[in-house]
Design a protein around this motif. Structure first.
Motif, PDB file in Angstrom:
ATOM      1  N   SER A 263      29.216  38.615  20.455  1.00  0.00           N
ATOM      2  CA  SER A 263      28.070  38.771  21.358  1.00  0.00           C
ATOM      3  C   SER A 263      28.052  37.697  22.431  1.00  0.00           C
ATOM      4  CB  SER A 263      26.761  38.738  20.561  1.00  0.00           C
ATOM      5  OG  SER A 263      26.625  37.507  19.855  1.00  0.00           O
ATOM      6  N   ASP A 264      28.597  36.518  22.126  1.00  0.00           N
ATOM      7  CA  ASP A 264      28.678  35.460  23.136  1.00  0.00           C
ATOM      8  C   ASP A 264      29.599  35.875  24.279  1.00  0.00           C
ATOM      9  OD1 ASP A 264      27.032  33.572  21.736  1.00  0.00           O
ATOM     10  OD2 ASP A 264      28.721  33.164  20.403  1.00  0.00           O
ATOM     11  N   LEU A 265      30.676  36.578  23.970  1.00  0.00           N
ATOM     12  CA  LEU A 265      31.598  37.029  25.007  1.00  0.00           C
ATOM     13  C   LEU A 265      30.944  38.079  25.897  1.00  0.00           C
ATOM     14  CD1 LEU A 265      34.898  37.421  22.921  1.00  0.00           C
ATOM     15  CD2 LEU A 265      34.032  35.379  24.092  1.00  0.00           C
ATOM     16  N   VAL A 266      30.188  38.967  25.287  1.00  0.00           N
ATOM     17  CA  VAL A 266      29.512  40.023  26.049  1.00  0.00           C
ATOM     18  C   VAL A 266      28.489  39.430  27.012  1.00  0.00           C
ATOM     19  CG1 VAL A 266      28.006  42.041  25.870  1.00  0.00           C
ATOM     20  CG2 VAL A 266      29.871  41.724  24.226  1.00  0.00           C
ATOM     21  N   ASP A 267      27.817  38.362  26.580  1.00  0.00           N
ATOM     22  CA  ASP A 267      26.751  37.759  27.387  1.00  0.00           C
ATOM     23  C   ASP A 267      27.265  36.715  28.380  1.00  0.00           C
ATOM     24  OD1 ASP A 267      24.910  39.279  26.010  1.00  0.00           O
ATOM     25  OD2 ASP A 267      24.499  37.734  24.516  1.00  0.00           O
TER      26      ASP A 267
END
Length: 316
Positions: A263-267
């Protein structure tokens, strides 16, 4: 070390060598570019050579494989690059250093040789391969990468708990990495980011993961935080990542070291896979979903890598 320049298309290694039969060896891959201010056909300069030689030594130590001195590797690389440049003027080169345990048969494997004092000792097999940079790698960093998240099947604490798994070493046992890339291709993707079984972002099969966030500062300006996964999670310490972090730190960027989740990569404001040959390649899609890109940050990261700063110690 006796040095010999050979045609890589000719046989040069025993079929009993354990680097071939068991993947029992280590390697490093470097890029060489024309020396600054020189013309076509001139000697090539290896980028981050000291960092790669240091990582080769660390990997060899983990596998308990003896290595020639760094100066011998440098001499062999220089001889190979001279021969390459003569037939490939103005072409960037890939320089691959390989060390194996040597052939089966001797106790522990290896070659028996006599040194200058006549003492017999056991050594491995060593070679340097020089070849042109693949056009496909250049195209990938220009168009960006569609990436799949794939489970590596180990948790993020396995490196400390089970050192015999050789996590974080650059060994020749790359069959799993290549299988992951083939699977990605079969699914219409270009590359892979491995995750741990407990959900942490790790690394690519042949690359290090970087992500960035633009962060408001107290003075009203916008800064940048550059983040990479924790090395302690069992990933290979990236020489390109270390060089980029050294330059980013000098430029006033904030540095972070995970742990990261998908989720960190997506954000993030940008995600990249970086390596010594492909350089900085932006990730455009993650598991089929488009994610943000920042061409300005990509250009800055490439500039940081081109500075060739000493990486120092970056990342727990």
């Amino acid at each position: 070390m006796k040095l010999r320049v050979a045609d890589p298309r000719r046989p040069a290694i025993l079929v009993t060598d354990q680097g071939l039969t068991r993947g029992d060896g280590v390697f490093e891959t470097m890029t060489a570019v024309p020396a600054e201010g020189s013309g076509l056909g001139s000697p090539l300069r290896v980028r981050k050579e000291d960092s790669h030689l240091a990582r080769l030594a660390t990997s060899a130590q983990a596998l308990e494989i003896p290595l020639p001195p760094a100066a011998d590797w440098q001499r062999a690389a220089a001889a190979g690059l001279e021969a390459f440049a003569a037939g490939n003027p103005g072409v960037d080169a890939v320089v691959k250093l390989v060390a194996t345990r040597g052939p089966e048969g001797a106790p522990g494997g290896g070659h028996y040789v006599r040194d200058e004092a006549g003492v017999e000792r056991l050594t491995g097999t060593y070679w340097v391969l020089v070849s042109p940079v693949s056009p496909g790698l250049v195209a990938a960093r220009e168009r960006g990468l569609k990436v799949l998240l794939l489970d590596r099947g180990v948790d993020s604490g396995v490196a400390e708990r089970a050192p015999w798994l050789l996590m974080g070493t650059k060994s020749l046992s790359y069959a799993v990495n290549m299988a992951a890339l083939r699977y990605a291709t079969s699914q219409g993707a270009d590359d892979v980011i491995f995750t741990s079984s407990d959900g942490q972002v790790l690394e690519g099969p042949t690359s290090t993961v970087l992500m960035a966030r633009r962060v408001p500062q107290q003075d009203g300006s916008i800064g940048v935080e550059l983040i990479t996964p924790l090395r302690s999670s069992g990933i290979l310490p990236g020489t390109s990542q270390g060089t980029i972090f050294a330059a980013a730190q000098a430029a006033g960027w904030q540095l972070g070291y995970g742990p990261l989740e998908p989720s960190d990569l997506v954000d993030a404001d940008g995600v990249w896979l970086v390596s010594s040959v492909r350089l900085v390649a932006p990730v455009t899609h993650l598991d089929g979903e488009e994610i943000p890109q920042d061409p300005e940050l990509t250009e800055l990261l490439n500039g940081f890598l081109a500075e060739d700063r000493e990486p120092g110690e970056h990342g727990p």
